[in-house]
Design a protein around this motif. Structure first.
Motif, PDB file in Angstrom:
ATOM      1  N   HIS A  61       0.802  -1.216   0.000  1.00  0.00           N
ATOM      2  CA  HIS A  61       0.000   0.000   0.000  1.00  0.00           C
ATOM      3  C   HIS A  61       0.840   1.274   0.000  1.00  0.00           C
ATOM      4  O   HIS A  61       0.551   2.214  -0.754  1.00  0.00           O
ATOM      5  N   HIS A  65       1.043   4.299  -3.025  1.00  0.00           N
ATOM      6  CA  HIS A  65       0.892   5.742  -2.884  1.00  0.00           C
ATOM      7  C   HIS A  65       2.155   6.463  -3.306  1.00  0.00           C
ATOM      8  O   HIS A  65       2.103   7.534  -3.915  1.00  0.00           O
ATOM      9  N   CYS A  71      -5.745   4.938  -5.580  1.00  0.00           N
ATOM     10  CA  CYS A  71      -6.033   3.958  -4.535  1.00  0.00           C
ATOM     11  C   CYS A  71      -7.390   4.240  -3.900  1.00  0.00           C
ATOM     12  O   CYS A  71      -8.394   3.742  -4.350  1.00  0.00           O
ATOM     13  N   HIS A  72      -7.423   5.067  -2.898  1.00  0.00           N
ATOM     14  CA  HIS A  72      -8.666   5.334  -2.193  1.00  0.00           C
ATOM     15  C   HIS A  72      -8.853   6.820  -2.003  1.00  0.00           C
ATOM     16  O   HIS A  72      -7.983   7.587  -2.285  1.00  0.00           O
TER      17      HIS A  72
HETATM   18 ZN   LIG Z   1      -4.314   3.852  -0.408  1.00  0.00          ZN
END
Ligand SMILES: [Zn+2]
Length: 72
Positions: A61, A65, A71-72
């Protein structure tokens, strides 16, 4: 009594050139490993996931980034 002499008489080491024919399989292998790493960092999520669960996604993760993948 010991005799210590400073004698930097070593000849420079010449590195032999590696022929492309011997290097090519390693370049291809490294490229495949790199593509696999990019897949796991960038696309191992949701519909493109081949590993069940979010373990791989969570493991890479920070790298995701860092490299700017959405991603989110
Ligand atoms: Zn993320």
């Amino acid at each position: 009594m010991t005799h210590v002499a400073f004698a930097p008489a070593a000849a420079p080491v010449s590195i032999p050139a590696i022929p492309v024919r011997e290097l090519l399989p390693w370049v291809i292998f490294a490229g495949l490993i790199l593509l696999l790493a990019i897949y796991f960092v960038g696309a191992e999520e949701g519909a493109t996931s081949i590993v069940k669960g979010m373990y791989v996604h969570e493991f890479v993760h920070d790298g995701r980034h860092l490299l700017g993948f959405p991603c989110h």
